[in-house]
Design an enzyme around this catalytic site. Structure first.
Site, mmCIF file in Angstrom:
data_model
loop_
_atom_site.group_PDB
_atom_site.id
_atom_site.type_symbol
_atom_site.label_atom_id
_atom_site.label_comp_id
_atom_site.label_asym_id
_atom_site.label_seq_id
_atom_site.Cartn_x
_atom_site.Cartn_y
_atom_site.Cartn_z
ATOM 1 C CG ASP A 46 40.533 46.119 44.861
ATOM 2 O OD1 ASP A 46 41.225 45.117 45.117
ATOM 3 O OD2 ASP A 46 40.995 47.271 44.907
HETATM 4 C C1 NOJ Z 1 43.595 45.490 46.655
HETATM 5 C C2 NOJ Z 1 44.101 46.663 45.890
HETATM 6 O O1 NOJ Z 1 43.205 47.742 46.014
HETATM 7 C C3 NOJ Z 1 44.343 46.417 44.420
HETATM 8 O O2 NOJ Z 1 45.047 47.504 43.905
HETATM 9 C C4 NOJ Z 1 45.075 45.134 44.215
HETATM 10 O O3 NOJ Z 1 45.324 44.933 42.837
HETATM 11 C C5 NOJ Z 1 44.256 43.980 44.779
HETATM 12 N N1 NOJ Z 1 44.042 44.203 46.206
HETATM 13 C C6 NOJ Z 1 44.931 42.633 44.576
HETATM 14 O O4 NOJ Z 1 46.052 42.531 45.355
#
Ligand code: NOJ
Length: 733
Positions: free
Chosen positions: A290
């Protein structure tokens, strides 16, 4: 589905053999556009500075006018970037040209983006859409989103979100399909099929990314990014099954979650990434972290520095670094020192190149001119699908004295700031919509030809406007009050410690009810709310969630009875916030909740949710009869008669649950095991058949082995998880 031909596999291997270590690490590095100049602090802090008033909007604007956007062109040319987060087709083509034509090996970029519930055509948030219990619909909306995003250069969706979520305080419950592992699993398979299934042309499919792996939905106290602790049996039985099924359905990528699981962050967790995902399940695709999560392992206190974070993540099986730049800065050194074996890098890069090959990017790296950005006007086919999804997701929670449906000749006072807002229909995590495409509830009533006046009166964060309230109470024969949450009150980083209606909206309802006129509460929200007071006082409540671009039309159709409510709750609604987490399939206790004090209950609020999982009324009623369970060799064949006992046609969602009465570990009081839809005319009876495969009647033990244990099982069938008929069967496997 994600699978390579032998010829493609050979091409990947050839390419890999030509790559330098630096180029390999480049493939493992994901970037997004950076802002250069202006501020010498991270952008997150700049936002905080504006919010807390350290700098004014004016100063912010002045500084921003001097910055430029960096898309890492030089690094792409040098083969140091594998993927990017961009959603502009011209920009994608421009950057892709550098990768494909100016870098040494011409390896194309992948463009990832958060397309959670639609791209240009936004459909309902997942917690709403899942309530249709229609896997075909789940797949169709995903296919539509895949096509739209591919025309914008995006070939990789950070979706579906498969976090089983049981605590409504967690803002991200809106992004996922609810509390039940079986339903989340059906949603998972359908979404993978929808995103990846149509490989007739490269512009018809994208790579899915299953997230957040794993158990993020169990974050302690519903607080985002928080720690997770659970027995392995709980992990195997509840949180892993949707991911396992989606991997089996051929998903191409997985995103690890931010949380730690039993003391080890999922970003560098060899147990979840290597042992389970890659070894036990044979997942052939790649894993991405993430955002910034590799670096954040330092904050978890599990690694001392970025070098260590990169080393441990890579060794655990984390293939791509989303945005923390740790791989880019430290992985070469870790390989050269022998702390990360070259085989680990080769494996990661082979996985990444394979997904690019499968996406067709080597042969079709660019968005073709003829399909580029065709959605200036949304195609009717897409808005029709968004309307279907929206109207079928609406859940009728309460309807005293048959207030709903409204009659066309009734004068309506439409109340609530949310009713007039186009942007609030969209829901968390949608970024590619345009306001001109959004239908507010006010627009929807207008288009439906309703006789109404609109009085904003109050919103989730605004004060009561007494004058407007008086006028609203005077005008209508009926008052439709649109109340709930703003979009930014759910989604990432939006946990709430109090999940009652925010602001002064309850006071608004009190004042409207004091008029003596019938009041319908239309809820717009991204999570279950604690509606104890509303359920006791407001005669009709329609849960409308954030339904996407067609919200207003969908709400109008249901209010006037052109469509009978069909949606069900996929997340239990607590009576009060203090009951969270709450879910129907909790493990059996020694003292099941009951009337007596010494049972598993609260002194003040008992033990039952306000509205249980699977619940939803409609404009007619249904009766269940003749439940029969027949045992065949490999399955139980279940039949039940369902009758429409009212005078309106409607669709019933027939739900089948199972309880393993005695087992070697404590099992849930009920588990959803199947569902079917029955479309019934007034007075009509249908015999509905459901099937429960014997192989699905078992459960996982702590060591990950699957047990099928002989004995008594209870089979429940009904219209929600609480009100069911029941039959016992004794099964010897
Ligand atoms: C953080 C989020 O937890 C995730 O769901 C998302 O896909 C990524 N950032 C990218 O934006």
């Amino acid at each position: 589905m994600y699978r390579l031909t032998e010829a493609q596999k050979t091409k990947v291997k050839d390419l890999l053999s030509q790559m330098t270590l630096e180029e390999k690490i480049g493939q493992m590095n994901q970037e997004s556009m950076s802002i250069v100049g202006g501020f010498n602090v991270p952008i997150g802090e700049v936002v905080e500075m504006v919010e807390d008033g350290r700098i004014s909007m004016e100063e912010f604007g002045k500084i921003m006018s001097g910055v430029h956007q960096d898309y890492h062109e030089d690094e792409i040319r040098a083969g140091q970037v594998g993927s990017l987060m961009v959603q502009d087709p011209r920009k994608c083509n421009e950057l892709q040209k550098i990768a494909a034509e100016e870098s040494r090996l011409g390896i194309p970029l992948m463009f990832g983006f958060d397309v959670i519930h639609g791209f240009r055509t936004v459909y309902p948030v997942a917690i709403a859409e899942a309530g249709t219990f229609d896997t075909d619909l789940f797949a169709r909306t995903a296919r539509m989103a895949a096509k739209e995003s591919r025309a914008h250069g995006v070939d990789w969706h950070f979706a579906p979100m498969l976090d089983v979520a049981r605590d409504a305080r967690w803002g991200r419950v809106s992004e996922g399909p609810g509390e039940d592992p079986y339903l989340v699993t059906q949603f998972a398979k359908a979404k993978v099929e929808g995103l990846q299934g149509d490989m007739s042309a490269p512009e018809n499919y994208v790579a899915a990314c299953l997230k957040h792996y794993v158990a993020y939905g169990a974050c302690e106290s519903g607080k985002d990014y928080n720690t997770v602790s659970m027995a392995n049996s709980m992990l195997y039985n509840t949180y892993l099954p949707p991911f396992k099924a989606a991997v089996e359905a051929g998903a191409a990528t997985v995103m690890a979650s931010f949380n730690d699981l039993n003391g080890v962050p999922c970003t560098l967790n060899p147990f979840t990434l290597r042992s389970i995902l890659k070894e036990r399940w044979n997942f052939p695709g790649f894993v991405v972290s993430d955002a910034d999560a590799i670096r954040e392992c330092i904050n978890h206190g599990i690694v001392a520095d970025k070098y260590d974070a990169g080393k441990q993540s890579a060794n655990a099986g984390m293939d791509v670094d989303m945005g923390s730049q740790v791989y880019k800065q430290y992985l070469q050194q870790a390989v050269e020192s022998g702390e990360v074996p070259m085989a680990v890098i080769d494996e990661a890069v082979e996985r990444i190149l394979s997904v690019k090959m499968w996406l067709g990017l080597f042969d079709h790296p660019y968005v073709p001119e003829e399909i580029m950005d065709p959605y200036e006007t949304l195609p009717k086919e897409h808005t029709d699908l968004a309307l279907e999804a929206a109207e079928r997701s609406i859940v009728l929670l309460k309807n005293e004295n048959g207030i709903l449906p409204l009659k066309k000749d009734q004068k309506i006072s439409l109340v609530g700031q949310l009713a007039g807002s186009k942007e609030e229909v969209i829901g968390a995590w949608a970024m590619s919509w345009e306001e001109k495409d959004c239908v507010s509830i006010q627009d929807g009533l207008e288009k439906a030809g309703a006789t109404f006046q609109y009085y904003p009166c109050c919103g989730p964060e605004t004060d009561l406007n007494e004058e407007e309230i008086v006028a609203a109470c005077a005008y209508g024969d009926v008052i439709v009050a649109v109340v709930g949450e703003l979009v930014n009150m759910s989604g990432e980083a939006s946990s709430r410690a109090d999940i009652t209606l925010p602001g002064k909206q309850r006071e608004l309802l009190e004042k409207l009810l004091a008029s003596g006129k019938p009041v319908v509460a239309v809820l717009m929200n991204g999570r279950p709310l604690a509606l104890k007071w509303e359920a006791a006082h407001v005669p009709a409540i329609l849960e409308c969630w954030h339904l996407g671009v067609q919200m207003g039309n969908a709400v109008a159709r249901v209010l006037f009875g052109n469509k009978a409510p069909e949606g069900r709750l996929v997340s239990s609604f607590p009576v009060v916030t203090g009951m969270c987490p709450i879910y129907y399939s909790h493990p059996s206790t020694g003292r099941p909740g009951g009337r007596s004090k010494f049972t598993s209950r609260y002194l003040d609020e008992g033990f039952e949710p306000l509205y249980p999982f699977g619940y939803g009324l409609t404009y007619t009623s249904f009766a269940y009869d003749q439940l029969a369970v027949q045992e065949a060799d490999d399955a139980l064949c279940i039949t039940v008669d369902v009758t429409n006992t009212g005078n309106k046609a409607a669709v019933e969602t027939v739900q089948m649950y199972m309880q393993d009465v005695t087992a070697s570990i404590v099992r849930p009081v009920k588990e959803l095991k199947g569902f079917a839809k029955a479309d019934l005319m007034p007075g009509e009876t249908k015999t509905v058949s459901l099937r429960l495969n014997k192989k699905d009647m078992g459960f996982y033990l702590d060591d990950g082995s699957y047990a099928l244990e002989n004995g008594v099982f209870r089979i429940y069938v009904g219209g929600n998880s609480r009100d069911c008929l029941m039959q016992e069967v004794n099964i010897q496997f």
